[in-house]
Design a protein around this motif. Structure first.
Motif, PDB file in Angstrom:
ATOM      1  N   PHE A  27       0.828  -1.191   0.173  1.00 29.97           N
ATOM      2  CA  PHE A  27       0.013  -0.002   0.002  1.00 29.97           C
ATOM      3  C   PHE A  27       0.802   1.223  -0.044  1.00 29.97           C
ATOM      4  O   PHE A  27       2.114   1.023   0.296  1.00 29.97           O
ATOM      5  N   SER A  28       0.160   2.622  -0.137  1.00 30.39           N
ATOM      6  CA  SER A  28       1.142   3.742  -0.346  1.00 30.39           C
ATOM      7  C   SER A  28       0.887   4.457   1.005  1.00 30.39           C
ATOM      8  O   SER A  28      -0.191   4.424   1.513  1.00 30.39           O
ATOM      9  N   ASP A  73       8.580   9.617   3.438  1.00 32.21           N
ATOM     10  CA  ASP A  73       9.078   9.720   2.267  1.00 32.21           C
ATOM     11  C   ASP A  73       8.202   9.071   1.271  1.00 32.21           C
ATOM     12  O   ASP A  73       8.338   7.770   1.346  1.00 32.21           O
ATOM     13  N   ILE A  74       7.329   9.660   0.499  1.00 35.35           N
ATOM     14  CA  ILE A  74       6.386   8.762  -0.261  1.00 35.35           C
ATOM     15  C   ILE A  74       7.019   8.142  -1.520  1.00 35.35           C
ATOM     16  O   ILE A  74       6.590   7.013  -1.871  1.00 35.35           O
ATOM     17  N   ALA A  75       8.270   8.381  -2.029  1.00 38.61           N
ATOM     18  CA  ALA A  75       8.905   7.708  -2.929  1.00 38.61           C
ATOM     19  C   ALA A  75       9.532   6.569  -2.452  1.00 38.61           C
ATOM     20  O   ALA A  75       9.588   5.666  -3.135  1.00 38.61           O
ATOM     21  N   LYS A  76      10.050   6.576  -1.219  1.00 35.58           N
ATOM     22  CA  LYS A  76      10.508   5.433  -0.598  1.00 35.58           C
ATOM     23  C   LYS A  76       9.552   4.457   0.235  1.00 35.58           C
ATOM     24  O   LYS A  76       9.876   3.463   0.536  1.00 35.58           O
ATOM     25  N   ASN A  77       8.198   5.104   0.251  1.00 35.58           N
ATOM     26  CA  ASN A  77       6.927   4.337   0.971  1.00 35.58           C
ATOM     27  C   ASN A  77       7.511   4.071   2.415  1.00 35.58           C
ATOM     28  O   ASN A  77       7.177   3.243   2.907  1.00 35.58           O
ATOM     29  N   THR A  78       8.142   4.941   2.983  1.00 39.56           N
ATOM     30  CA  THR A  78       8.647   5.019   4.423  1.00 39.56           C
ATOM     31  C   THR A  78       7.983   5.989   5.274  1.00 39.56           C
ATOM     32  O   THR A  78       8.091   7.063   4.958  1.00 39.56           O
ATOM     33  N   VAL A  79       7.758   5.808   6.390  1.00 40.04           N
ATOM     34  CA  VAL A  79       7.464   6.772   7.602  1.00 40.04           C
ATOM     35  C   VAL A  79       8.682   6.825   8.631  1.00 40.04           C
ATOM     36  O   VAL A  79       9.115   5.527   8.938  1.00 40.04           O
ATOM     37  N   TYR A  80       9.160   7.980   8.979  1.00 45.23           N
ATOM     38  CA  TYR A  80      10.223   8.006  10.173  1.00 45.23           C
ATOM     39  C   TYR A  80       9.730   8.806  11.360  1.00 45.23           C
ATOM     40  O   TYR A  80       8.774   9.329  11.277  1.00 45.23           O
ATOM     41  N   LEU A  81      10.406   8.084  12.327  1.00 43.73           N
ATOM     42  CA  LEU A  81      10.219   8.794  13.731  1.00 43.73           C
ATOM     43  C   LEU A  81      11.717   9.476  14.252  1.00 43.73           C
ATOM     44  O   LEU A  81      12.468   8.326  14.650  1.00 43.73           O
ATOM     45  N   GLN A  82      12.017  10.584  13.855  1.00 42.34           N
ATOM     46  CA  GLN A  82      13.098  11.192  14.628  1.00 42.34           C
ATOM     47  C   GLN A  82      12.955  11.384  15.971  1.00 42.34           C
ATOM     48  O   GLN A  82      12.318  12.122  16.296  1.00 42.34           O
ATOM     49  N   MET A  83      13.789  10.825  16.801  1.00 42.61           N
ATOM     50  CA  MET A  83      13.730  10.797  18.089  1.00 42.61           C
ATOM     51  C   MET A  83      14.962  11.803  18.825  1.00 42.61           C
ATOM     52  O   MET A  83      16.238  11.060  18.872  1.00 42.61           O
ATOM     53  N   ASP A  84      14.947  12.742  19.346  1.00 40.79           N
ATOM     54  CA  ASP A  84      16.041  13.622  19.873  1.00 40.79           C
ATOM     55  C   ASP A  84      15.821  13.762  21.401  1.00 40.79           C
ATOM     56  O   ASP A  84      14.830  13.710  22.079  1.00 40.79           O
TER      57      ASP A  84
END
Length: 124
Positions: A27-28, A73-84
């Protein structure tokens, strides 16, 4: 076949950073809402952050506001969680989940598909 693959966990000292990734397939990420949840030892799983479909609005739990950033990043079909600025209380197993249009993003039952978790350990 909808699948989610979380990665990026590890051991980090308090004050450090990690970036988690949730790779989607079948899925996207532009068509689904994606949420991050975490479960600490002996505690219930809790919602951490959410990014909506299409417009991509974002939500955060109070405990992580100002420290965590969700993106995709829709092109990479990936969701990120940056944790600082990580704290020992951020320790837990982090999982990503997908749902069509979660009305209450922090509720587990709003999501239809879950990935396996990735361990995050923050030492003091």
């Amino acid at each position: 076949d909808v699948q989610l693959q979380a990665s990026g966990g590890g051991l980090v000292q308090a004050g450090g950073s990690l970036r988690l990734s949730c790779q989607a397939s079948g899925f996207s990420v532009n068509d689904y809402g994606l949420g991050w949840f975490r479960q600490a030892p002996g505690k219930e799983r809790e919602g951490v952050s959410f990014i909506g479909s299409s417009a991509g609005w974002t939500y955060y739990a109070e405990a992580v506001k100002g420290r965590f950033t969700i993106s995709r990043d829709i092109a990479k079909n990936t969701v990120y969680l940056q944790m600082d600025s990580l704290k020992p209380d951020d320790t837990g197993v982090y999982s990503c989940a997908a749902g069509h249009a979660p009305l209450s993003w922090y509720r587990e039952d709003e999501y239809t598909n879950w990935g396996q978790g990735t361990q995050v350990t923050v030492s003091s």
